[in-house]
Design a protein around this motif. Structure first.
Motif, mmCIF file in Angstrom:
data_model
loop_
_atom_site.group_PDB
_atom_site.id
_atom_site.type_symbol
_atom_site.label_atom_id
_atom_site.label_comp_id
_atom_site.label_asym_id
_atom_site.label_seq_id
_atom_site.Cartn_x
_atom_site.Cartn_y
_atom_site.Cartn_z
ATOM 1 N N ALA A 123 4.950 -99.164 -33.342
ATOM 2 C CA ALA A 123 6.083 -98.253 -33.509
ATOM 3 C C ALA A 123 5.592 -96.833 -33.778
ATOM 4 O O ALA A 123 4.531 -96.639 -34.375
ATOM 5 C CB ALA A 123 6.973 -98.724 -34.654
ATOM 6 N N PRO A 124 6.350 -95.802 -33.352
ATOM 7 C CA PRO A 124 5.920 -94.412 -33.544
ATOM 8 C C PRO A 124 5.757 -94.033 -35.020
ATOM 9 O O PRO A 124 4.906 -93.233 -35.367
ATOM 10 C CB PRO A 124 7.049 -93.591 -32.921
ATOM 11 N N ALA A 125 6.615 -94.594 -35.870
ATOM 12 C CA ALA A 125 6.568 -94.243 -37.295
ATOM 13 C C ALA A 125 7.241 -95.365 -38.056
ATOM 14 O O ALA A 125 7.975 -96.166 -37.484
ATOM 15 C CB ALA A 125 7.307 -92.927 -37.554
ATOM 16 N N GLY A 126 6.990 -95.434 -39.353
ATOM 17 C CA GLY A 126 7.669 -96.464 -40.135
ATOM 18 C C GLY A 126 7.083 -96.604 -41.518
ATOM 19 O O GLY A 126 6.018 -96.072 -41.812
ATOM 20 N N THR A 127 7.830 -97.294 -42.362
ATOM 21 C CA THR A 127 7.378 -97.607 -43.719
ATOM 22 C C THR A 127 7.308 -99.116 -43.831
ATOM 23 O O THR A 127 8.265 -99.791 -43.485
ATOM 24 C CB THR A 127 8.402 -97.117 -44.765
ATOM 25 N N ARG A 128 6.182 -99.643 -44.282
ATOM 26 C CA ARG A 128 6.104 -101.093 -44.507
ATOM 27 C C ARG A 128 7.005 -101.433 -45.704
ATOM 28 O O ARG A 128 6.836 -100.877 -46.785
ATOM 29 C CB ARG A 128 4.666 -101.507 -44.818
ATOM 30 N N ILE B 188 11.194 -106.411 -40.729
ATOM 31 C CA ILE B 188 10.597 -107.492 -39.938
ATOM 32 C C ILE B 188 10.057 -106.964 -38.605
ATOM 33 O O ILE B 188 8.944 -107.272 -38.196
ATOM 34 C CB ILE B 188 11.647 -108.598 -39.690
ATOM 35 N N LEU B 189 10.868 -106.122 -37.957
ATOM 36 C CA LEU B 189 10.559 -105.730 -36.573
ATOM 37 C C LEU B 189 9.494 -104.653 -36.437
ATOM 38 O O LEU B 189 9.040 -104.366 -35.336
ATOM 39 C CB LEU B 189 11.829 -105.263 -35.859
ATOM 40 N N LEU B 190 9.094 -104.039 -37.548
ATOM 41 C CA LEU B 190 8.075 -102.997 -37.457
ATOM 42 C C LEU B 190 6.720 -103.556 -37.024
ATOM 43 O O LEU B 190 5.855 -102.808 -36.558
ATOM 44 C CB LEU B 190 7.961 -102.301 -38.818
ATOM 45 N N ARG B 191 6.534 -104.854 -37.166
ATOM 46 C CA ARG B 191 5.267 -105.465 -36.710
ATOM 47 C C ARG B 191 5.122 -105.269 -35.203
ATOM 48 O O ARG B 191 6.083 -105.486 -34.463
ATOM 49 C CB ARG B 191 5.279 -106.951 -37.038
ATOM 50 N N PRO B 192 3.922 -104.878 -34.739
ATOM 51 C CA PRO B 192 3.761 -104.521 -33.323
ATOM 52 C C PRO B 192 4.255 -105.578 -32.341
ATOM 53 O O PRO B 192 4.882 -105.241 -31.343
ATOM 54 C CB PRO B 192 2.255 -104.297 -33.190
ATOM 55 N N GLN C 178 11.928 -102.827 -28.510
ATOM 56 C CA GLN C 178 11.846 -101.612 -27.728
ATOM 57 C C GLN C 178 12.490 -101.793 -26.365
ATOM 58 O O GLN C 178 12.987 -100.868 -25.778
ATOM 59 C CB GLN C 178 10.371 -101.272 -27.548
ATOM 60 N N ARG C 179 12.452 -103.042 -25.880
ATOM 61 C CA ARG C 179 13.007 -103.355 -24.582
ATOM 62 C C ARG C 179 14.531 -103.511 -24.607
ATOM 63 O O ARG C 179 15.165 -103.516 -23.576
ATOM 64 C CB ARG C 179 12.391 -104.656 -24.065
ATOM 65 N N LEU C 180 15.107 -103.686 -25.800
ATOM 66 C CA LEU C 180 16.558 -103.888 -25.880
ATOM 67 C C LEU C 180 17.275 -102.574 -25.614
ATOM 68 O O LEU C 180 16.892 -101.532 -26.143
ATOM 69 C CB LEU C 180 16.964 -104.399 -27.277
ATOM 70 N N PRO C 181 18.320 -102.602 -24.795
ATOM 71 C CA PRO C 181 19.054 -101.363 -24.538
ATOM 72 C C PRO C 181 19.899 -100.967 -25.752
ATOM 73 O O PRO C 181 20.252 -101.810 -26.567
ATOM 74 C CB PRO C 181 19.946 -101.729 -23.347
#
Ligand SMILES: *Cc1c(COP(=O)(O)O)cnc(C)c1O
Length: 402
Positions: free
Chosen positions: A6-11, A231-235, A242-245
């Protein structure tokens, strides 16, 4: 490529989420503990958690407008390259933006350009501290002092950064932080106002007290989104979302319709828990930034952004400038297709954003520095889900583009 950083995020950890629920057991809207953490962090005597960084900026600017001795001061000087929420908040406060060009080498307002500005109708100046790199805050503070205008230190991206011993966000008359998704800590949405002792601080207290508390249903929905985000921040999983519209990830919008409210206690609890890990998180981001800088050192057409001497940056993302435009386009495409959340940051100088242009008194003032930034900037991830080999992969990919 299935996995995507992800481009940015906080765990966000389970303990942070639990702390949110624990916070909600307190009286609704009781944000005293978070205010205390922020006072402790900034060394300032006042802090008020609110619903977003935009809400903080709008509230601060409205108070400044009402406190000004002269009603004809209706302009706010903002950097010509910053988050579009800044001119939107100026509009929401009933004021007009006035642009000041930035120095591409630092991404920050150029103090020399600020000094040349016509201050006759200026109420306040707003900093940017983009990507957690402090502006030349002492110089900007001195200019505002000489001109007798307010200074709002926008540290939305710079929680934990500092200039000498002074934290970003503490320069001038008031400061703000954001707890939105791509910032230093995230409660999905959130922010805070901080201020020194004075006439304004009494008015900030009144203004915040008059705001509604974020409704429980909104807070619960944001909390639900935060669980999904955590949960989703994991690569591997981010590669799927990212693929979801329609997720609207990474878009930059000019929006003036946001709530002005106090931060809900669910978010307050999460923020308190995250703030306790702030210096660790920022230390990791800084270490990754150093590795990224080393991986691209000496590359033709690739420049790092200068951190002012004596300042400590916190890097919610790591910015580079890549020229010419063709190389930048190839680099962005190659990084993204390798599953690395590189972005082109805000796509335009504010001088080229129609909603901003429509509100400028002097729409023809050229902003070459801001345009140069918009055409060259690339940001890279620094968060805790970056795989260890990321910097060398970035170096290899950029090397192959050259
Ligand atoms: C994100 C941001 C804001 C606004 O904060 P929100 O919490 O998103 O409303 C203001 N200024 C800058 C520089 C930002 O990056």
């Amino acid at each position: 490529m299935l996995s995507h950083v992800a481009p940015a995020g906080t765990r966000i950890e389970l303990a942070d989420l639990v702390s949110g629920v624990a916070g909600a057991w307190q009286a609704p809207g009781d944000s005293d503990d978070l205010a205390a953490e922020l006072r402790n962090l900034t060394g300032l005597p006042h802090a008020w958690p609110v619903s977003s960084g935009r809400a903080a900026m709008t509230t601060i600017l409205k108070v400044m407008k009402d406190s000004s001795r002269t009603a004809d001061r209706d302009e706010v000087v903002i950097p010509a390259y910053t988050c579009y929420s800044v001119p939107a908040a100026v509009e929401r406060a009933g004021l007009l933006p006035r642009l000041c060009d930035v120095d591409p080498a630092t991404l920050a307002m150029d103090p020399a350009a600020l000094e040349r500005c016509d201050f006759s109708r200026v109420l306040a100046v707003v900093t940017s501290n983009l990507y957690g790199i402090p502006d030349d805050l002492p110089a900007i503070e001195a200019i505002c002092g000489q001109q007798g205008v307010y200074l709002l230190d926008d540290a939305a991206q710079a929680l934990g950064a500092s200039v000498g011993t002074r934290p970003a966000g503490t320069f001038g008359d008031a400061g703000l932080y954001s707890f939105d998704k791509g910032k230093i800590i995230s409660t999905m949405q959130g922010g805070a106002i901080v201020a020194r002792e004075g006439e304004l601080s009494t008015r900030f207290a009144e203004a915040v007290a008059s705001l509604p508390v974020t409704p429980m249903a909104t807070a619960a929905a944001l909390y639900g989104q935060l669980i999904v985000y955590a949960i989703l921040l994991r690569p591997v999983l981010y590669g799927l979302v990212q693929r979801l519209p329609g997720t609207g990830l990474g878009t930059t919008v000019y929006d003036t319709h946001y709530p002005l409210a106090r931060l809900a206690s669910l978010q307050v609890g999460v923020a308190i828990s995250l703030l306790r890990r702030l210096s660790d998180m920022n230390g990791h981001r800084r270490a990754r930034a150093d590795l990224l800088a080393a991986a691209v050192a000496g590359m033709q057409g690739v420049e790092c952004v200068a951190v002012p001497a004596g300042s400590i940056a916190v890097f919610p993302r790591y910015p580079l400038r890549i020229t010419p435009a063709g190389l930048r386009q190839r680099a962005l495409a190659a990084l993204v297709s390798a599953g690395i959340g590189a972005t082109g940051s805000y796509p335009r100088s504010l001088a080229d954003v129609p909603q901003v242009m429509a509100r400028l008194r002097h729409p023809r003032e050229p902003m070459p520095g801001a345009r140069a930034v918009a055409e060259s900037i690339v940001t890279l991830p620094t968060h805790d889900y970056c795989p260890p080999g990321l910097p060398s992969r970035v170096g290899r990919i950029l090397g192959e583009c050259g």
